[in-house]
Design a protein around this motif. Structure first.
Motif, PDB file in Angstrom:
ATOM      1  N   ALA A  98       0.819  -1.217   0.000  1.00  0.00           N
ATOM      2  CA  ALA A  98       0.000   0.000   0.000  1.00  0.00           C
ATOM      3  C   ALA A  98       0.850   1.263   0.000  1.00  0.00           C
ATOM      4  N   SER A  99       2.121   1.129   0.397  1.00  0.00           N
ATOM      5  CA  SER A  99       2.979   2.313   0.449  1.00  0.00           C
ATOM      6  C   SER A  99       3.238   2.883  -0.952  1.00  0.00           C
ATOM      7  N   VAL A 102       0.353   5.247  -1.863  1.00  0.00           N
ATOM      8  CA  VAL A 102       0.364   6.329  -0.868  1.00  0.00           C
ATOM      9  C   VAL A 102       1.452   7.332  -1.202  1.00  0.00           C
ATOM     10  N   LEU A 106       0.803  11.268  -2.224  1.00  0.00           N
ATOM     11  CA  LEU A 106       1.396  12.400  -1.510  1.00  0.00           C
ATOM     12  C   LEU A 106       2.330  13.194  -2.412  1.00  0.00           C
ATOM     13  N   LEU A 120      -3.429   7.784   8.985  1.00  0.00           N
ATOM     14  CA  LEU A 120      -2.747   6.988   7.958  1.00  0.00           C
ATOM     15  C   LEU A 120      -1.618   6.162   8.568  1.00  0.00           C
ATOM     16  N   PHE A 124      -1.872   2.100   8.954  1.00  0.00           N
ATOM     17  CA  PHE A 124      -0.873   1.335   8.204  1.00  0.00           C
ATOM     18  C   PHE A 124      -0.047   0.464   9.136  1.00  0.00           C
ATOM     19  N   SER A 225     -11.672   5.332  -4.724  1.00  0.00           N
ATOM     20  CA  SER A 225     -10.571   6.222  -5.110  1.00  0.00           C
ATOM     21  C   SER A 225     -11.052   7.437  -5.880  1.00  0.00           C
ATOM     22  N   SER A 231      -4.290   8.439  -1.062  1.00  0.00           N
ATOM     23  CA  SER A 231      -3.490   7.977   0.068  1.00  0.00           C
ATOM     24  C   SER A 231      -4.377   7.407   1.174  1.00  0.00           C
ATOM     25  N   ILE A 232      -5.487   8.071   1.483  1.00  0.00           N
ATOM     26  CA  ILE A 232      -6.393   7.601   2.537  1.00  0.00           C
ATOM     27  C   ILE A 232      -7.142   6.360   2.080  1.00  0.00           C
ATOM     28  N   VAL A 235      -4.860   3.171   2.115  1.00  0.00           N
ATOM     29  CA  VAL A 235      -4.515   2.690   3.459  1.00  0.00           C
ATOM     30  C   VAL A 235      -5.708   2.006   4.115  1.00  0.00           C
TER      31      VAL A 235
END
Length: 277
Positions: A98-99, A102, A106, A120, A124, A225, A231-232, A235
């Motif tokens: 998931a990173s 994210v 960002l 977040l 995570f 999405s 990003s939210i 996560v």
């Protein structure tokens, strides 16, 4: 608020699918579980598509192909790792995928507020800890599980990002294109190997349900999405290890370790902080 709820629904559905897929992969080849289940889900998608409004540009096409190929490979690696029985190694590492979206979110200018950013991090970390990281056991098994899990993490990260990008144009067509690409790839592999992995007719109902659950989780992520920050959304959808561990505790009577209990609590705290933001 609908977007985060859909993302949590994606995590719930993914968690169920991962648990079921891991169990099936203990008696069937991982590639066969993924390939046949995805072929069955494509049939279901094509049956449903005429009743779903289709709109948007054709910008989904390339992203759906990327999502289909990377997602299929990631699932094969994930189920292969779970076949070793090292859930405590596989789940936390795969959740790190998931990173990827994210970081992309960002870097592209998304700016969660203070509460959301704290959420977040908490969510995570909770998803990783809830899996109960365990790095003990026989060295050969541990090494294989870690490498397969790392490959799965990279694939899941690319898949999440591609689903989000494609869904910005058309969520439904992204799902159809994604499944078509993966089924075509597995079909070519099956022809080349002259085998579908010993899948019997009696396995088809379970594999169909598995495929439908996976595509439903993908669709929920895709729609979510389009309703909030990437990003939210990612996560929240990445909390699926919490569901997988809970199912293992209830159905397989696996005892949750203190670190797992702490991880679940941290994950829920993260969800609360995100909601508060």
């Amino acid at each position: 608020m609908i977007g985060p709820l859909l993302a949590l629904g994606s995590a719930l559905t993914w968690g169920i699918a991962d648990f079921a897929g891991g169990m099936l992969s203990r008696r069937l080849p991982s590639a066969a579980v993924v390939g046949v289940s995805q072929a069955c889900s494509l049939v279901v998608l094509l049956l449903v598509a005429p009743f779903v409004p289709l709109h948007g540009s054709d910008g989904w096409l390339l992203w759906s192909i990327v999502a289909g190929l990377s997602g299929s490979l990631a699932l094969v690696c994930f189920y292969r790792a779970l076949a070793f029985g090292t859930v405590g190694v596989v789940s936390p590492i795969s959740a790190l995928g998931a990173s990827v979206p994210v970081i992309v979110g960002l870097a592209s200018g998304e700016q969660p507020d203070g509460w959301q950013l704290a959420g977040l991090v908490a969510a995570f970390a909770g998803a990783v800890l809830a899996s109960g990281p365990e790095l003990h056991g026989e060295e050969p098994v541990r090494a294989q599980a870690i490498w397969f899990a790392l490959a799965a993490a990279a694939g899941f990260g690319v898949t999440m990002l591609a689903i989000a990008k494609g869904s910005a144009h058309s969520p439904m067509m992204t799902m159809i294109g994604m499944r078509s690409a993966s089924v075509l790839a597995f079909g070519i592999a099956a022809i080349a190997l002259r085998s579908i992995g010993g899948v019997a007719v009696r396995d088809l109902p379970r594999l169909t349900l598995l495929g439908v659950a996976d595509v439903a989780a993908n669709a929920l992520l895709g729609v979510a999405s389009t309703m909030g920050l990437l990003s939210i959304t990612v996560v929240l959808s990445a909390l699926y290890p919490v569901v997988t561990v809970a199912l293992a505790a209830v159905l397989l009577h696996e005892r949750m370790r203190p670190v797992q209990v702490a991880g679940v609590a941290l994950a829920f705290l993260g969800v609360g902080l995100i909601a508060a933001g």
